[in-house]
Scaffold this motif. Structure first.
Motif, short mmCIF file in Angstrom:
data_model
loop_
_atom_site.label_atom_id
_atom_site.label_comp_id
_atom_site.label_asym_id
_atom_site.label_seq_id
_atom_site.Cartn_x
_atom_site.Cartn_y
_atom_site.Cartn_z
N ALA A 70 -26.49 4.06 7.46
CA ALA A 70 -25.61 3.36 8.39
C ALA A 70 -24.47 2.66 7.65
CB ALA A 70 -26.41 2.35 9.21
N ALA A 71 -24.77 2.07 6.52
CA ALA A 71 -23.73 1.41 5.72
C ALA A 71 -22.72 2.43 5.20
CB ALA A 71 -24.36 0.64 4.56
N ALA A 72 -23.21 3.59 4.77
CA ALA A 72 -22.31 4.65 4.28
C ALA A 72 -21.42 5.15 5.40
CB ALA A 72 -23.12 5.80 3.68
N VAL A 73 -21.97 5.29 6.59
CA VAL A 73 -21.18 5.73 7.74
C VAL A 73 -20.12 4.68 8.07
CG1 VAL A 73 -21.27 6.16 10.24
CG2 VAL A 73 -22.94 7.23 8.71
N ASP A 74 -20.50 3.41 8.02
CA ASP A 74 -19.53 2.33 8.27
C ASP A 74 -18.39 2.38 7.25
OD1 ASP A 74 -20.87 1.39 10.47
OD2 ASP A 74 -21.88 -0.25 9.41
N ARG A 75 -18.73 2.56 5.97
CA ARG A 75 -17.69 2.65 4.93
C ARG A 75 -16.80 3.87 5.15
NH1 ARG A 75 -22.03 0.81 1.71
NH2 ARG A 75 -22.52 2.95 1.07
N SER A 76 -17.41 4.99 5.50
CA SER A 76 -16.64 6.21 5.75
C SER A 76 -15.70 6.03 6.94
CB SER A 76 -17.57 7.39 6.04
OG SER A 76 -18.39 7.66 4.94
N THR A 77 -16.18 5.35 7.96
CA THR A 77 -15.35 5.09 9.14
C THR A 77 -14.17 4.20 8.77
OG1 THR A 77 -17.30 5.29 10.56
CG2 THR A 77 -15.37 4.22 11.50
N GLU A 78 -14.42 3.19 7.95
CA GLU A 78 -13.33 2.30 7.53
C GLU A 78 -12.29 3.07 6.71
OE1 GLU A 78 -15.17 -0.89 5.39
OE2 GLU A 78 -16.16 -1.69 7.18
N VAL A 79 -12.75 3.91 5.80
CA VAL A 79 -11.83 4.71 4.98
C VAL A 79 -11.03 5.66 5.87
CG1 VAL A 79 -11.71 6.51 3.21
CG2 VAL A 79 -13.18 4.51 2.86
N LEU A 80 -11.71 6.29 6.81
CA LEU A 80 -11.04 7.21 7.72
C LEU A 80 -10.00 6.47 8.57
CD1 LEU A 80 -10.86 10.10 8.77
CD2 LEU A 80 -12.67 9.54 10.41
N ASP A 82 -8.45 3.68 7.76
CA ASP A 82 -7.33 3.32 6.87
C ASP A 82 -6.44 4.53 6.59
OD1 ASP A 82 -8.31 0.76 6.79
OD2 ASP A 82 -9.26 0.97 4.80
N THR A 83 -7.08 5.67 6.33
CA THR A 83 -6.32 6.89 6.06
C THR A 83 -5.50 7.30 7.28
OG1 THR A 83 -8.06 7.60 4.55
CG2 THR A 83 -6.50 9.29 5.28
N THR A 84 -6.08 7.19 8.44
CA THR A 84 -5.37 7.53 9.67
C THR A 84 -4.19 6.60 9.88
OG1 THR A 84 -7.43 8.32 10.65
CG2 THR A 84 -5.63 7.88 12.16
N ALA A 85 -4.39 5.31 9.65
CA ALA A 85 -3.30 4.34 9.79
C ALA A 85 -2.19 4.63 8.80
CB ALA A 85 -3.84 2.92 9.62
N ASP A 86 -2.56 4.95 7.56
CA ASP A 86 -1.55 5.27 6.54
C ASP A 86 -0.79 6.53 6.93
OD1 ASP A 86 -2.33 3.08 5.09
OD2 ASP A 86 -3.55 4.23 3.64
N ALA A 87 -1.48 7.52 7.46
CA ALA A 87 -0.82 8.76 7.86
C ALA A 87 0.13 8.51 9.03
CB ALA A 87 -1.86 9.80 8.26
N LYS A 88 -0.27 7.68 9.96
CA LYS A 88 0.61 7.34 11.10
C LYS A 88 1.86 6.61 10.60
CE LYS A 88 -2.81 7.16 14.79
NZ LYS A 88 -3.51 6.31 15.75
N LYS A 89 1.69 5.71 9.64
CA LYS A 89 2.83 4.98 9.09
C LYS A 89 3.78 5.96 8.38
CE LYS A 89 0.51 0.59 8.26
NZ LYS A 89 -0.01 -0.33 7.24
N ALA A 90 3.20 6.90 7.64
CA ALA A 90 4.03 7.86 6.91
C ALA A 90 4.80 8.75 7.88
CB ALA A 90 3.15 8.71 5.99
N VAL A 91 4.15 9.15 8.94
CA VAL A 91 4.82 10.02 9.92
C VAL A 91 5.90 9.23 10.64
CG1 VAL A 91 4.49 11.25 12.11
CG2 VAL A 91 2.86 11.57 10.24
N SER A 92 5.63 8.00 11.02
CA SER A 92 6.64 7.20 11.74
C SER A 92 7.80 6.80 10.81
CB SER A 92 6.01 5.97 12.38
OG SER A 92 5.51 5.11 11.40
#
Length: 95
Positions: A70-80, A82-92
């Motif tokens: 569960a902790a690994a899934v939580d960390r993976s979700t946070e990384v995902l 963050d990555t999604t937010a960074d990708a949205k910023k880069a696209v915008s």
């Protein structure tokens, strides 16, 4: 009425058991028999206790593993996220 009758028979059974055990305990062979019985009961309770503790340990390990997943899934979700937010910023930014 049936409950009272059953309780009376139950009490008589317990009293009869105590009387029989007292009479058996007076005889040396009876004492040996009761000692063997006590030893076997002790072995049985020891085995049950060991089995309970083994099962408790197994379940604790499973719970610990599940918490780790569960902790690994939580960390993976946070990384995902963050990555999604960074990708949205880069696209915008590139528009």
């Amino acid at each position: 009425m049936v409950i009272v009758k059953s309780l009376v028979w139950f009490a008589l059974g317990i009293a009869g058991g105590f009387v029989a055990a007292h009479l058996v305990n007076k005889d040396p062979r009876g004492q040996e028999l009761l000692a063997q019985l006590d030893s076997r009961i002790g072995e049985f309770t020891d085995h049950m206790s060991d089995a309970y503790h083994q099962q408790e340990t197994r379940l604790s390990e499973i719970i610990d593993d599940a918490k780790g997943v569960a902790a690994a899934v939580d960390r993976s979700t946070e990384v995902l996220d963050d990555t999604t937010a960074d990708a949205k910023k880069a696209v915008s930014s590139s528009d």
